[in-house]
Design a protein around this motif. Structure first.
Motif, PDB file in Angstrom:
ATOM      1  N   GLN A 115       5.008 -16.640   9.128  1.00 47.39           N
ATOM      2  CA  GLN A 115       5.767 -15.987   8.061  1.00 47.39           C
ATOM      3  C   GLN A 115       5.572 -14.474   8.128  1.00 47.39           C
ATOM      4  O   GLN A 115       6.503 -13.719   7.868  1.00 47.39           O
ATOM      5  N   ASP A 116       4.371 -14.038   8.499  1.00 45.25           N
ATOM      6  CA  ASP A 116       4.105 -12.600   8.650  1.00 45.25           C
ATOM      7  C   ASP A 116       5.024 -11.987   9.702  1.00 45.25           C
ATOM      8  O   ASP A 116       5.574 -10.898   9.507  1.00 45.25           O
ATOM      9  N   ARG A 117       5.163 -12.672  10.835  1.00 53.10           N
ATOM     10  CA  ARG A 117       6.010 -12.163  11.927  1.00 53.10           C
ATOM     11  C   ARG A 117       7.463 -12.061  11.484  1.00 53.10           C
ATOM     12  O   ARG A 117       8.153 -11.089  11.788  1.00 53.10           O
ATOM     13  N   LEU A 118       7.953 -13.067  10.762  1.00 49.21           N
ATOM     14  CA  LEU A 118       9.324 -13.026  10.258  1.00 49.21           C
ATOM     15  C   LEU A 118       9.489 -11.868   9.278  1.00 49.21           C
ATOM     16  O   LEU A 118      10.501 -11.167   9.300  1.00 49.21           O
TER      17      LEU A 118
ATOM     18  N   LEU B 259       6.776 -10.584   2.621  1.00 53.24           N
ATOM     19  CA  LEU B 259       6.092 -11.862   2.818  1.00 53.24           C
ATOM     20  C   LEU B 259       6.146 -12.739   1.566  1.00 53.24           C
ATOM     21  O   LEU B 259       6.440 -13.936   1.675  1.00 53.24           O
ATOM     22  N   PRO B 260       5.895 -12.198   0.366  1.00 50.34           N
ATOM     23  CA  PRO B 260       6.009 -13.050  -0.825  1.00 50.34           C
ATOM     24  C   PRO B 260       7.401 -13.676  -0.992  1.00 50.34           C
ATOM     25  O   PRO B 260       7.531 -14.818  -1.430  1.00 50.34           O
ATOM     26  N   THR B 261       8.441 -12.935  -0.616  1.00 47.45           N
ATOM     27  CA  THR B 261       9.805 -13.480  -0.719  1.00 47.45           C
ATOM     28  C   THR B 261       9.985 -14.636   0.254  1.00 47.45           C
ATOM     29  O   THR B 261      10.526 -15.690  -0.113  1.00 47.45           O
ATOM     30  N   ILE B 262       9.512 -14.486   1.485  1.00 47.81           N
ATOM     31  CA  ILE B 262       9.625 -15.565   2.464  1.00 47.81           C
ATOM     32  C   ILE B 262       8.844 -16.783   1.997  1.00 47.81           C
ATOM     33  O   ILE B 262       9.337 -17.918   2.075  1.00 47.81           O
TER      34      ILE B 262
ATOM     35  N   MET C 297      20.989 -12.041   4.944  1.00 45.76           N
ATOM     36  CA  MET C 297      21.513 -11.390   6.143  1.00 45.76           C
ATOM     37  C   MET C 297      20.382 -10.818   7.000  1.00 45.76           C
ATOM     38  O   MET C 297      20.429 -10.904   8.232  1.00 45.76           O
ATOM     39  N   LYS C 298      19.364 -10.246   6.382  1.00 47.67           N
ATOM     40  CA  LYS C 298      18.219  -9.704   7.122  1.00 47.67           C
ATOM     41  C   LYS C 298      17.469 -10.812   7.854  1.00 47.67           C
ATOM     42  O   LYS C 298      17.096 -10.653   9.018  1.00 47.67           O
ATOM     43  N   LEU C 299      17.235 -11.929   7.166  1.00 48.70           N
ATOM     44  CA  LEU C 299      16.534 -13.046   7.790  1.00 48.70           C
ATOM     45  C   LEU C 299      17.335 -13.604   8.960  1.00 48.70           C
ATOM     46  O   LEU C 299      16.801 -13.805  10.056  1.00 48.70           O
ATOM     47  N   GLN C 300      18.610 -13.835   8.731  1.00 50.15           N
ATOM     48  CA  GLN C 300      19.455 -14.406   9.774  1.00 50.15           C
ATOM     49  C   GLN C 300      19.562 -13.462  10.957  1.00 50.15           C
ATOM     50  O   GLN C 300      19.479 -13.891  12.119  1.00 50.15           O
ATOM     51  N   ALA C 301      19.735 -12.171  10.720  1.00 50.01           N
ATOM     52  CA  ALA C 301      19.856 -11.202  11.811  1.00 50.01           C
ATOM     53  C   ALA C 301      18.590 -11.165  12.663  1.00 50.01           C
ATOM     54  O   ALA C 301      18.661 -11.121  13.895  1.00 50.01           O
ATOM     55  N   ALA C 302      17.428 -11.186  12.034  1.00 47.36           N
ATOM     56  CA  ALA C 302      16.163 -11.147  12.780  1.00 47.36           C
ATOM     57  C   ALA C 302      15.998 -12.393  13.634  1.00 47.36           C
ATOM     58  O   ALA C 302      15.604 -12.312  14.803  1.00 47.36           O
ATOM     59  N   LEU C 303      16.306 -13.544  13.069  1.00 45.13           N
ATOM     60  CA  LEU C 303      16.156 -14.799  13.799  1.00 45.13           C
ATOM     61  C   LEU C 303      17.173 -14.907  14.937  1.00 45.13           C
ATOM     62  O   LEU C 303      16.841 -15.337  16.038  1.00 45.13           O
TER      63      LEU C 303
ATOM     64  N   ALA D 195       9.757  -8.681  11.332  1.00 46.53           N
ATOM     65  CA  ALA D 195      11.008  -8.607  12.086  1.00 46.53           C
ATOM     66  C   ALA D 195      12.232  -8.391  11.200  1.00 46.53           C
ATOM     67  O   ALA D 195      13.196  -7.748  11.607  1.00 46.53           O
ATOM     68  N   SER D 196      12.184  -8.929   9.992  1.00 47.90           N
ATOM     69  CA  SER D 196      13.359  -8.895   9.118  1.00 47.90           C
ATOM     70  C   SER D 196      13.338  -7.788   8.068  1.00 47.90           C
ATOM     71  O   SER D 196      14.377  -7.423   7.531  1.00 47.90           O
ATOM     72  N   GLY D 197      12.138  -7.306   7.754  1.00 44.47           N
ATOM     73  CA  GLY D 197      12.026  -6.339   6.661  1.00 44.47           C
ATOM     74  C   GLY D 197      12.046  -6.994   5.292  1.00 44.47           C
ATOM     75  O   GLY D 197      12.143  -6.315   4.268  1.00 44.47           O
TER      76      GLY D 197
END
Length: 78
Positions: free
Chosen positions: A17-20, A28-31, A49-55, A23-25
């Motif tokens: 989760q830290d890495r995501l 961590l608490p939100t993830i 959109m940030k999560l999807q773009a990073a992945l 990568a996404s900005g």
């Protein structure tokens, strides 16, 4: 994107989760809040959109509902 897709995408990449978060900005608490449970992610569009773009940049392909359910897979050449 569903909560299951988010967890599966992270697992395919071997990301914590830290890495995501890095990568996404996305914080961590939100993830940590978004991942548990089932169903669609309940968050702001810009967060999604940030999560999807990073992945996707790391090689994840999101598969929409196709009769078998939504899913994820890795591109051949990420």
């Amino acid at each position: 994107m569903t909560r299951s897709q988010l967890r599966a995408a992270r697992a395919l990449l071997g990301w914590s989760q830290d890495r995501l978060s890095e990568a996404s900005g996305v914080s961590l608490p939100t993830i940590k809040r978004l991942e548990p449970g089932d169903g669609a992610l309940q968050t702001r569009v810009d967060t999604l959109m940030k999560l999807q773009a990073a992945l996707e940049a790391a090689g994840v392909l999101f598969i929409a509902e196709n009769g078998e359910g939504p899913g994820v897979r890795l591109r051949k050449n990420p």
